[in-house]
Design a protein around this motif. Structure first.
Motif, mmCIF file in Angstrom:
data_model
loop_
_atom_site.group_PDB
_atom_site.id
_atom_site.type_symbol
_atom_site.label_atom_id
_atom_site.label_comp_id
_atom_site.label_asym_id
_atom_site.label_seq_id
_atom_site.Cartn_x
_atom_site.Cartn_y
_atom_site.Cartn_z
ATOM 1 N N LEU A 220 0.815 -1.217 0.000
ATOM 2 C CA LEU A 220 0.000 0.000 0.000
ATOM 3 C C LEU A 220 0.846 1.263 0.000
ATOM 4 N N THR A 221 1.806 1.382 0.899
ATOM 5 C CA THR A 221 2.566 2.637 0.959
ATOM 6 C C THR A 221 3.395 2.849 -0.301
ATOM 7 N N ALA A 222 3.869 1.760 -0.920
ATOM 8 C CA ALA A 222 4.598 1.903 -2.185
ATOM 9 C C ALA A 222 3.661 2.457 -3.260
ATOM 10 N N LEU A 223 2.406 2.011 -3.262
ATOM 11 C CA LEU A 223 1.426 2.527 -4.215
ATOM 12 C C LEU A 223 1.129 3.995 -3.949
ATOM 13 N N LEU A 224 0.916 4.358 -2.685
ATOM 14 C CA LEU A 224 0.630 5.754 -2.355
ATOM 15 C C LEU A 224 1.793 6.647 -2.741
ATOM 16 N N ASP A 225 3.013 6.178 -2.521
ATOM 17 C CA ASP A 225 4.198 6.930 -2.944
ATOM 18 C C ASP A 225 4.199 7.126 -4.459
ATOM 19 N N ALA A 226 3.894 6.050 -5.189
ATOM 20 C CA ALA A 226 3.908 6.128 -6.651
ATOM 21 C C ALA A 226 2.852 7.101 -7.166
ATOM 22 N N ASP A 227 1.703 7.155 -6.492
ATOM 23 C CA ASP A 227 0.654 8.100 -6.881
ATOM 24 C C ASP A 227 1.121 9.541 -6.774
ATOM 25 N N ASN A 228 2.078 9.796 -5.901
ATOM 26 C CA ASN A 228 2.552 11.161 -5.669
ATOM 27 C C ASN A 228 3.805 11.507 -6.465
ATOM 28 N N ALA A 229 4.247 10.593 -7.323
ATOM 29 C CA ALA A 229 5.430 10.849 -8.154
ATOM 30 C C ALA A 229 4.986 11.228 -9.563
ATOM 31 N N PRO A 230 5.422 12.361 -10.076
ATOM 32 C CA PRO A 230 5.033 12.739 -11.440
ATOM 33 C C PRO A 230 5.465 11.670 -12.433
ATOM 34 N N PRO A 231 4.584 11.239 -13.332
ATOM 35 C CA PRO A 231 4.939 10.181 -14.278
ATOM 36 C C PRO A 231 5.834 10.695 -15.396
ATOM 37 N N ALA A 232 6.659 9.793 -15.924
ATOM 38 C CA ALA A 232 7.438 10.129 -17.109
ATOM 39 C C ALA A 232 6.503 10.258 -18.305
ATOM 40 N N VAL A 233 6.926 11.030 -19.300
ATOM 41 C CA VAL A 233 6.128 11.183 -20.517
ATOM 42 C C VAL A 233 6.313 9.936 -21.380
ATOM 43 N N THR A 234 5.220 9.212 -21.581
ATOM 44 C CA THR A 234 5.233 8.001 -22.397
ATOM 45 C C THR A 234 4.444 8.269 -23.670
ATOM 46 N N MET A 235 4.956 7.760 -24.800
ATOM 47 C CA MET A 235 4.327 8.017 -26.087
ATOM 48 C C MET A 235 4.053 6.723 -26.831
ATOM 49 N N THR A 236 3.171 6.815 -27.798
ATOM 50 C CA THR A 236 2.788 5.699 -28.659
ATOM 51 C C THR A 236 3.184 5.998 -30.096
ATOM 52 N N ALA A 237 3.689 4.978 -30.775
ATOM 53 C CA ALA A 237 3.830 5.014 -32.228
ATOM 54 C C ALA A 237 2.730 4.123 -32.784
ATOM 55 N N LEU A 238 1.726 4.708 -33.430
ATOM 56 C CA LEU A 238 0.573 3.941 -33.876
ATOM 57 C C LEU A 238 1.019 2.807 -34.799
#
Length: 455
Positions: free
Chosen positions: A174-192
């Protein structure tokens, strides 16, 4: 000239007062203000950092002010939240944080409130965040209230996330998840797929075969130069779309439907996959404004993707389809990294209405499936009522007519690397992705196949 702090304040205020979405409003406000790259970065950090930790900052402000946060004039409270974030979580010098906050209060509420704001900010500046948390946690009535303050999640969300993790036998995460929720995500992209390739020099994602990460900078030039064939999209969202399109081999001529399509990221992936394999895709979105986003999303894919604007519960009945995506409206508890305000916007009272709608949408999709057809039921929420509860309800409505595919096996086959997807305690084939474990939004994916009618 509008400053980075003023942009952040305006967005924070709009989120509170008009239910605006920060991820949509902030880029427009940054462009309107003509901020430099450095100031745009500051505005982004101040906005998202403040919104993410509103619950924590409100508790600190209340202690410093000697009154409940909801007793403070809302524009003043917005400025104090922004000031508290600067004092406790950034390198902004304390005197600058105090002075700029008082100036924002003067602009928003007049001089009468500046003395109060100055006193509260100076009181907040007397302790660091760890000292404030220790003081507030000492008065908490339960361990969950302590977690709520420390990790800036409402108590009801903490309990829902714990139950979802416990369903996999991993409540200790749980605490690892709560920590992850508070970390800005990296920009991920898709190549269609079939439309664009991952650009040279970009780092491919570890799980989605069509994803990559930017080395840094603004993705917009890359999106524009590719005419939308390269686009920002969470890796979990990519996998959810691919789980449907690649669950079984595609037969030419298949008809597909994306029933709740906005904002269109999954729609674009499905459209590209359909084009690649000789299938056709239709999309639907109730909101005209959001339907326009879907049309923009699929513009890079050759051919026509018709986008209707109807209630999905009736739209599904206007055809028979081989694959249907039900990316249902939900609490959004799986996307708190990217939409931090969602944790404060939803309440437990929203869940029954949402689950009722989700079940109706999924049931309508099942009715529209051809024999042997597959529906992917997807939520950007791990809340068990929105995932296993909804699926169980719809399975009860169609006894003997549905079978669950192993979504975990499908995703493992699609993925470039092994994916840690433990089987839920209920024995279902549902796959649950997690920010702390997979680096994605907490996407829930269930694949249901309609059993061929017996003759």
């Amino acid at each position: 000239m509008t400053t980075a702090r003023e942009v952040a304040f305006d967005v924070i205020s709009a989120v509170r007062s008009t239910d605006a979405y920060a991820n949509l409003l902030l880029p427009r406000e940054i462009e309107r203000a003509g901020l430099s790259s450095a100031d745009a970065g500051l505005a982004t950090e101040l906005t998202y950092g403040t919104l993410r930790r509103i619950g924590t900052y409100d508790a600190i402000i209340a202690a410093a002010a000697g009154r409940a946060a909801d007793a403070i004039d809302p524009p003043v409270l917005d400025a104090l939240r922004l000031g508290a974030h600067q004092l406790l979580a950034t390198r902004v010098p304390p005197h600058a944080a105090v002075n700029e906050t008082v100036e924002l209060v003067r602009q928003a509420a007049g001089r009468r409130a500046t003395g109060f704001a100055n006193a509260v900010m100076r009181r907040v500046s007397e302790c660091d965040e760890a000292e404030w948390l220790a003081q507030i946690e000492a008065d908490a009535r339960s361990d969950d209230e302590k977690l709520a303050v420390r990790y800036a999640h409402p108590v009801w969300v903490i309990r829902a996330l714990r139950r979802a993790l416990a369903a996999e036998g991993r409540a200790e995460e749980l605490t690892a998840l709560l920590d992850a929720d508070n970390a800005p995500p990296a920009v991920t992209m898709t190549a269609l797929p079939g439309i664009a390739d991952i650009p040279e020099g970009m780092t491919p994602t570890t799980q989605s075969p069509i994803g990559f990460r930017l080395a840094g900078g603004d993705p917009e030039p890359l999106i524009r130069s590719s005419q939308g064939a390269l686009r920002v999209q969470d890796e979990g969202s990519q996998l959810a779309a691919l789980a449907l399109s690649r669950a079984t081999p595609v037969r030419a001529g298949e008809r597909w439907l994306d029933l709740c399509a906005a904002p269109g990221g999954k729609t674009a992936v499905l459209a590209a996959e359909a084009h690649l394999h000789g299938a056709s895709l239709e999309a639907n979105e109730l909101s005209p404004a959001r339907a326009r986003l879907v049309r923009t999303s699929v513009a890079a894919v050759p051919g026509d993707v018709p986008v209707s604007e109807e209630d999905g519960r009736t739209r599904a009945g206007r055809g028979v389809y081989d694959r249907i995506l039900v990316d249902a409206p939900c609490t959004g508890l799986g996307a708190l990294r990217r939409r931090p305000e969602a944790r404060w916007r939803k309440t437990p009272g929203d869940v029954p209405e949402l689950t009722s709608l989700q079940a109706e949408l999924l049931a309508a999709a099942v009715q529209a499936l051809s024999p042997g057809g597959i529906v992917a039921y997807v939520t950007c929420s791990p809340h068990l009522a929105e995932t296993t509860g909804v699926v169980a309800e719809v399975e009860r409505q169609f006894p003997g007519r549905l079978e669950q595919l192993d979504a975990r096996a499908v995703i493992s086959d699609v993925s470039l690397t092994p994916v840690d997807l433990p089987a839920p305690a209920d024995g279902s084939g549902r796959a649950q992705l997690w920010p702390h474990r997979h680096g994605t939004d907490a996407m829930s994916i269930t694949l249901l196949r309609r059993v061929a009618d017996q003759t």
